[in-house]
Structures are given as structure tokens and as C-alpha cells.
Design an enzyme around this catalytic site. Structure first.
Site, PDB file in Angstrom:
ATOM      1  N   PHE A 145       0.868  -1.179   0.000  1.00 55.23           N
ATOM      2  CA  PHE A 145       0.000   0.000   0.000  1.00 55.23           C
ATOM      3  C   PHE A 145       0.903   1.227   0.000  1.00 55.23           C
ATOM      4  CE2 PHE A 145      -2.535   3.144   2.379  1.00 55.23           C
ATOM      5  CZ  PHE A 145      -3.827   2.952   1.930  1.00 55.23           C
ATOM      6  N   PRO A 150       8.779  10.416   0.147  1.00 58.40           N
ATOM      7  CA  PRO A 150       9.919  10.977   0.888  1.00 58.40           C
ATOM      8  C   PRO A 150       9.584  12.327   1.528  1.00 58.40           C
ATOM      9  CG  PRO A 150      10.658  10.078  -1.210  1.00 58.40           C
ATOM     10  CD  PRO A 150       9.162   9.987  -1.216  1.00 58.40           C
ATOM     11  N   THR A 181       5.847  -1.175   3.344  1.00 58.62           N
ATOM     12  CA  THR A 181       5.947  -2.537   3.883  1.00 58.62           C
ATOM     13  C   THR A 181       5.554  -3.548   2.805  1.00 58.62           C
ATOM     14  OG1 THR A 181       5.374  -1.713   6.073  1.00 58.62           O
ATOM     15  CG2 THR A 181       5.090  -4.076   5.716  1.00 58.62           C
ATOM     16  N   ARG A 266      -5.335   0.410  11.647  1.00 53.47           N
ATOM     17  CA  ARG A 266      -4.957   0.785  13.024  1.00 53.47           C
ATOM     18  C   ARG A 266      -5.615  -0.121  14.050  1.00 53.47           C
ATOM     19  NH1 ARG A 266      -5.926   6.598  10.936  1.00 53.47           N
ATOM     20  NH2 ARG A 266      -3.832   7.015  10.161  1.00 53.47           N
ATOM     21  N   ILE A 364      14.361  -5.400  33.744  1.00 53.09           N
ATOM     22  CA  ILE A 364      14.333  -6.539  34.674  1.00 53.09           C
ATOM     23  C   ILE A 364      15.295  -7.632  34.208  1.00 53.09           C
ATOM     24  CG2 ILE A 364      12.841  -8.432  35.493  1.00 53.09           C
ATOM     25  CD1 ILE A 364      10.555  -6.420  35.679  1.00 53.09           C
ATOM     26  N   GLU A 390       1.337   4.594  10.370  1.00 51.46           N
ATOM     27  CA  GLU A 390      -0.127   4.721  10.403  1.00 51.46           C
ATOM     28  C   GLU A 390      -0.557   5.842  11.347  1.00 51.46           C
ATOM     29  OE1 GLU A 390      -2.302   1.192  10.107  1.00 51.46           O
ATOM     30  OE2 GLU A 390      -0.708   0.173   9.029  1.00 51.46           O
TER      31      GLU A 390
HETATM   32  P1  FAD Z   1       7.009  13.192   9.431  1.00 54.48           P
HETATM   33  O1  FAD Z   1       5.611  13.330   8.942  1.00 54.48           O
HETATM   34  O2  FAD Z   1       8.064  13.959   8.758  1.00 54.48           O
HETATM   35  O3  FAD Z   1       7.026  13.509  10.979  1.00 54.48           O
HETATM   36  C1  FAD Z   1       8.234  13.772  11.701  1.00 54.48           C
HETATM   37  C2  FAD Z   1       7.851  14.258  13.103  1.00 54.48           C
HETATM   38  O4  FAD Z   1       7.084  15.475  12.995  1.00 54.48           O
HETATM   39  C3  FAD Z   1       6.973  13.256  13.859  1.00 54.48           C
HETATM   40  O5  FAD Z   1       7.290  13.266  15.224  1.00 54.48           O
HETATM   41  C4  FAD Z   1       5.573  13.827  13.662  1.00 54.48           C
HETATM   42  O6  FAD Z   1       4.666  13.448  14.687  1.00 54.48           O
HETATM   43  C5  FAD Z   1       5.864  15.319  13.714  1.00 54.48           C
HETATM   44  N1  FAD Z   1       4.801  16.100  13.093  1.00 54.48           N
HETATM   45  C6  FAD Z   1       4.417  16.098  11.780  1.00 54.48           C
HETATM   46  N2  FAD Z   1       3.386  16.942  11.602  1.00 54.48           N
HETATM   47  C7  FAD Z   1       3.084  17.459  12.831  1.00 54.48           C
HETATM   48  C8  FAD Z   1       2.130  18.391  13.317  1.00 54.48           C
HETATM   49  N3  FAD Z   1       1.205  18.961  12.502  1.00 54.48           N
HETATM   50  N4  FAD Z   1       2.151  18.718  14.624  1.00 54.48           N
HETATM   51  C9  FAD Z   1       3.039  18.125  15.476  1.00 54.48           C
HETATM   52  N5  FAD Z   1       3.975  17.261  15.079  1.00 54.48           N
HETATM   53  C10 FAD Z   1       4.001  16.925  13.771  1.00 54.48           C
HETATM   54  N6  FAD Z   1       3.662   4.169   4.659  1.00 54.48           N
HETATM   55  C11 FAD Z   1       2.878   3.648   3.665  1.00 54.48           C
HETATM   56  O7  FAD Z   1       2.253   4.379   2.898  1.00 54.48           O
HETATM   57  N7  FAD Z   1       2.781   2.298   3.508  1.00 54.48           N
HETATM   58  C12 FAD Z   1       3.451   1.413   4.301  1.00 54.48           C
HETATM   59  O8  FAD Z   1       3.319   0.193   4.122  1.00 54.48           O
HETATM   60  C13 FAD Z   1       4.301   1.940   5.344  1.00 54.48           C
HETATM   61  N8  FAD Z   1       5.065   1.103   6.106  1.00 54.48           N
HETATM   62  C14 FAD Z   1       6.001   1.649   6.969  1.00 54.48           C
HETATM   63  C15 FAD Z   1       6.918   0.799   7.602  1.00 54.48           C
HETATM   64  C16 FAD Z   1       7.921   1.336   8.413  1.00 54.48           C
HETATM   65  C17 FAD Z   1       8.944   0.419   9.023  1.00 54.48           C
HETATM   66  C18 FAD Z   1       7.961   2.724   8.654  1.00 54.48           C
HETATM   67  C19 FAD Z   1       9.009   3.320   9.560  1.00 54.48           C
HETATM   68  C20 FAD Z   1       7.045   3.566   8.048  1.00 54.48           C
HETATM   69  C21 FAD Z   1       6.066   3.033   7.187  1.00 54.48           C
HETATM   70  N9  FAD Z   1       5.197   3.866   6.472  1.00 54.48           N
HETATM   71  C22 FAD Z   1       4.379   3.361   5.484  1.00 54.48           C
HETATM   72  C23 FAD Z   1       5.312   5.329   6.603  1.00 54.48           C
HETATM   73  C24 FAD Z   1       4.719   5.894   7.878  1.00 54.48           C
HETATM   74  O9  FAD Z   1       3.315   5.858   7.840  1.00 54.48           O
HETATM   75  C25 FAD Z   1       5.296   7.298   8.082  1.00 54.48           C
HETATM   76  O10 FAD Z   1       6.645   7.125   8.472  1.00 54.48           O
HETATM   77  C26 FAD Z   1       4.539   8.117   9.095  1.00 54.48           C
HETATM   78  O11 FAD Z   1       3.270   8.470   8.604  1.00 54.48           O
HETATM   79  C27 FAD Z   1       5.291   9.407   9.491  1.00 54.48           C
HETATM   80  O12 FAD Z   1       5.710  10.095   8.372  1.00 54.48           O
HETATM   81  P2  FAD Z   1       7.241  10.601   8.251  1.00 54.48           P
HETATM   82  O13 FAD Z   1       8.124   9.433   8.544  1.00 54.48           O
HETATM   83  O14 FAD Z   1       7.384  11.279   6.947  1.00 54.48           O
HETATM   84  O15 FAD Z   1       7.424  11.637   9.440  1.00 54.48           O
END
Ligand code: FAD
Length: 412
Positions: A145, A150, A181, A266, A364, A390
Site C-alpha cells: 500500500f 519521501p 511494507t 490501526r 528486569i 499509520e
Molecule cells: P514526518 O511526517 O516527517 O514527521 C516527523 C515528526 O514530525 C513526527 O514526530 C511527527 O509526529 C511530527 N509532526 C508532523 N506533523 C506534525 C504536526 N502537525 N504537529 C506536530 N507534530 C508533527 N507508509 C505507507 O504508505 N505504507 C506502508 O506500508 C508503510 N510502512 C512503513 C513501515 C515502516 C517500518 C515505517 C518506519 C514507516 C512506514 N510507512 C508506510 C510510513 C509511515 O506511515 C510514516 O513514516 C509516518 O506516517 C510518518 O511520516 P514521516 O516518517 O514522513 O514523518
């Protein structure tokens, strides 16, 4: 006369929280049976290999998908097209058992069933469903999905991937999807992109069924992960990928489509986290009863018991929250629904509880706890992903905060 506490007979054997707090008892018979079946499969086929898969960063995902499909765990709660159509609660207890092994295994099932198959089931054409769902239910086909990019994670509305419709009706897709994933082992992706029909209307987000062998699709594995090592994660590049007109999911327009799939998935996380939490607690109890320091089992020290009692409280409340959500989702509470806000609350709090407990139970285990011989540190590392994907913890706080105050804080 009352017997002083200190003179009462000590319990001869420890009691598991599922029994001590009547958690197993509040499940229904078919839910208990499902949990036992999945747990037996996990004990036999998965648990003995989990640490090695994690250390080597190599999950045999395609073989596993067939085994999990054989057990009816893929698209478990969906109806028709070879899917078992169970209750949400039965799917929930299955997720709990899978994540008690490793969140990577539960992620494989969540992404296949709750994200990809749900998108096809809910929004796909009859042809999409016939082509993909039966094969995905057995695990013969693996799906992924693609929503995140980036530069577009928490804010998927800023996605850059595009789908331009050509005069003959075909679509041409360009863009990059990140952190996907299952992608490196998948046959098909549901990719979300801004669709420009050429009509001059503002492009809206649509879902596309993209067989990953199509020309112009590139998939590379995300290297050097320190979390979710027993899960395959990839980047998908789309470079002028030509798809037929009917590749678009007809039932989804705008971000509401992918966001509804995420709400669905979720639910599996809410239950899955109760599994990693429970496993961390079980491992720490066993260790604390055996490990002797200062001439006594470390489980007899008050500070250790305080950690275990707090962990049992987090497990009990996380379980009851998950069950509350399941009962709502199964329509068992007249007049009430599993709202997205409740799903956010439960995902946020259960992931946090599981992470806190995994860290505390690791302590522990002392030095032994930093090796792959024990699961809590592996769970803790995985839960860094679970609390992020998610919807991050912060994003779910904003969802709940918005509902509580009526004020939208997403923009800052
Ligand atoms: P960012 O959005 O850049 O966030 C960085 C930080 O900023 C976080 O702490 C966030 O909470 C904070 N932040 C952002 N906006 C705000 C706001 N308005 N107010 C306060 N804080 C904020 N995605 C898919 O589509 N399909 C998948 O199958 C999938 N699998 C994944 C598997 C893994 C192992 C990982 C690590 C991620 C996966 N993801 C997938 C992506 C995942 O859903 C995103 O990493 C996640 O939504 C966060 O996006 P980002 O990493 O770009 O972080």
C-alpha cells in the site's frame, strides 16, 4: 479473627494476568478458540525463528504469507472472494498473537489484509477484486500500500506522485513512494497519486492497482533499519509507468479513501500492541522468578514487583480498550460506533503502553535483556516503528485534541 497479610499463605504458583484479571473470560468462545489456534501456530512455526529473522534482517515473507493465508489470517475480516469474513474481535485476537512473536509478522498481515485487500475490497472494480483478492487471501499473491512519500508522511495531502490520463484513456504514473511494507516481495501495489484527467479540473487523489512487474516500476529495499528488522520495507519509484484506464480504483476519490484504509489497519495495531506488551511481561515474570541476586529471586524485590504490577495494569487497560473498540466495530454496542477518534486514541495509547512496558521489562532482564535471546528489547525497537507508522503519536494526539476542543491544531 483476620490473619495478618504477612502470615497468609503465599500463592504456590504465579497467575497470568489473562486469568488474574478475567481477561480471557470476557472473550467469547470463538474468540478464545481463534486466539489458541493462532498461538499454537506461532509457537510451532514462528516463535522459534523470530530472533534469527530479526538479527539477520531477513523475513521469509512469501513463504510466511502462504502459511498465514492457509490459516485464514489474510483479509480475515473481509467477506467473499475467498476471505473468511470473521468478526473484528477474532481478527484482533489473531493480531495480538502475531505481534506477541514480532510486530514485523503482524505488519505483513496488516498491510496485506487491512490496507491493500481492504482498499481493493472497498474501492476496487469487480475485476480488481476477482483478480487479486482470492490470491491474496491464500498468500499466493502479496500486496502493498503506497501512500507515504519521501516528502509527504504525516501530511499525505502534500503528495507529489501524479497520474496523467492520456487521450486514449491510459494512465501514466510518476513519483516515489517511501517506507512501503512488503514492497520488495510484493506482486501488486495500491498506489495513491494525484490524478489529472486532462479535463482542467483540480487533480484529486485516486488509488491505482499497479502490478509491480510493470515497466517503469522500480523497487529497492530500505537498508540499515534498526526497527522492524523482521519486516520487508521498500521504496517504489514510478517513472512513466503506463497503466490501462481500468487500473484506477473506481470507488475512492480524495484522501478519504486511503485514510479510511488506515483507520481499518490501526485496529490491528491496537490489538497487536497488546501482544508485544503481554509477551514482554511474560518473559520478565519468568526471568524474575529464576534470576537470583542477593540470595533471592529478583522477582521477590519490591522494585521488581512494582514494575511488573505497573506492566500488568497497562496490559489490562490496553486489552480492555482493544476489546471495547472491537465490540463497537462489530456493532455490538447499540447506537455507538468505532469512531476514527477512538481508533486514534487506542492506537496512540496502546502503542505507547507497549513501548513503555517493553523498556521496563528489558530492565528486569539486566544485561541479558540487550541480547536477542529475550524479546522485550526487540519489541521495544519494533514499537518505535509502531508508534510512528499509520499516524505518529503526535498526529493521533492532534486528532483527539481536535475532537475534544473543536479546534484544529494540525497547521501548527
Ligand atoms: P514526518 O511526517 O516527517 O514527521 C516527523 C515528526 O514530525 C513526527 O514526530 C511527527 O509526529 C511530527 N509532526 C508532523 N506533523 C506534525 C504536526 N502537525 N504537529 C506536530 N507534530 C508533527 N507508509 C505507507 O504508505 N505504507 C506502508 O506500508 C508503510 N510502512 C512503513 C513501515 C515502516 C517500518 C515505517 C518506519 C514507516 C512506514 N510507512 C508506510 C510510513 C509511515 O506511515 C510514516 O513514516 C509516518 O506516517 C510518518 O511520516 P514521516 O516518517 O514522513 O514523518
Amino acid at each position: 479473627m483476620l490473619t495478618p497479610m504477612s502470615q497468609q499463605t503465599q500463592p504456590a504458583r504465579p497467575v497470568h494476568p489473562d486469568d488474574l484479571f478475567a481477561l480471557d473470560a470476557v472473550l467469547e468462545q470463538d474468540e478464545r478458540d481463534a486466539a489458541r489456534t493462532v498461538r499454537a501456530f506461532c509457537d510451532d512455526q514462528l516463535r522459534p525463528h523470530a530472533a534469527r529473522w530479526y538479527v539477520e534482517g531477513a523475513l521469509p515473507a512469501r513463504d510466511l504469507a502462504k502459511a498465514l493465508g492457509g490459516l485464514g489470517l489474510l483479509g480475515m475480516h473481509l467477506d467473499g472472494y475467498g476471505c473468511p469474513g470473521t468478526s473484528a474481535a477474532m481478527y484482533g485476537v489473531a493480531c495480538r498473537e502475531l505481534e506477541a512473536v514480532d510486530a514485523g509478522v503482524r505488519s505483513l498481515v496488516s498491510v496485506q489484509g487491512s490496507l491493500t485487500m481492504t482498499a481493493l475490497h472497498r474501492y476496487g472494480s469487480e475485476e480488481h477484486k476477482q483478480e487479486w483478492l482470492p490470491a491474496m487471501a491464500t498468500g499466493e499473491a502479496v500486496g502493498c500500500f503506497g501512500l507515504t512519500e519521501p516528502d509527504a508522511g504525516s501530511d499525505p495531502g502534500s503528495m507529489r506522485s501524479t497520474a496523467r490520463q492520456q487521450p486514449g484513456g491510459d494512465w501514466v504514473l510518476d513519483g516515489t513512494k517511501m517506507w512501503i511494507t512488503n514492497a520488495p516481495v510484493a506482486d501488486v501495489a495500491v498506489v495513491w497519486a494525484r490524478a489529472d484527467t486532462g479535463s482542467g479540473e483540480r487533480p484529486r487523489v485516486h488509488g491505482f492497482v499497479v502490478p509491480l512487474r510493470t515497466g517503469g516500476v522500480g523497487v529497492t529495499e530500505v537498508p540499515r533499519k534498526l526497527s522492524m528488522r523482521a519486516s520487508v520495507t521498500g521504496e517504489i519509484t514510478l517513472d512513466g509507468v503506463r497503466l490501462p484506464a481500468d487500473a484506477v480504483l473506481p470507488g475512492a476519490q480524495g484522501l478519504r479513501g486511503p485514510l479510511a484504509c488506515l483507520t481499518e489497519a490501526r485496529f490491528g495495531i491496537v490489538w497487536g500492541t497488546t501482544g508485544s506488551l503481554r509477551d514482554s511481561l511474560e518473559v520478565a515474570v519468568d526471568y524474575a522468578r529464576e534470576r537470583v541476586q542477593f540470595g533471592k529471586p529478583i522477582g521477590s524485590f519490591q522494585l521488581t514487583q512494582a514494575k511488573l504490577a505497573d506492566a500488568a495494569a497497562r496490559y489490562t487497560t490496553a486489552f480492555l480498550l482493544a476489546l471495547h473498540l472491537a465490540r463497537l466495530k462489530d456493532g455490538r454496542v447499540p447506537g455507538a460506533q468505532a469512531t476514527p477518534e477512538l481508533v486514534s486514541l487506542a492506537k496512540m495509547d496502546n502503542a505507547r503502553a507497549a513501548l513503555d512496558v517493553a523498556r521496563s521489562m528489558r530492565s528486569i532482564l539486566g544485561g541479558s535483556g540487550i541480547t536477542a535471546d529475550y524479546s522485550p528489547m526487540r519489541h521495544a525497537a519494533n514499537l518505535e516503528t509502531v508508534i510512528t507508522y499509520e499516524g505518529t503519536q503526535e498526529v493521533h494526539q492532534l486528532v483527539v485534541g481536535k475532537a475534544l476542543t473543536g479546534l484544529d491544531a494540525f497547521g501548527g
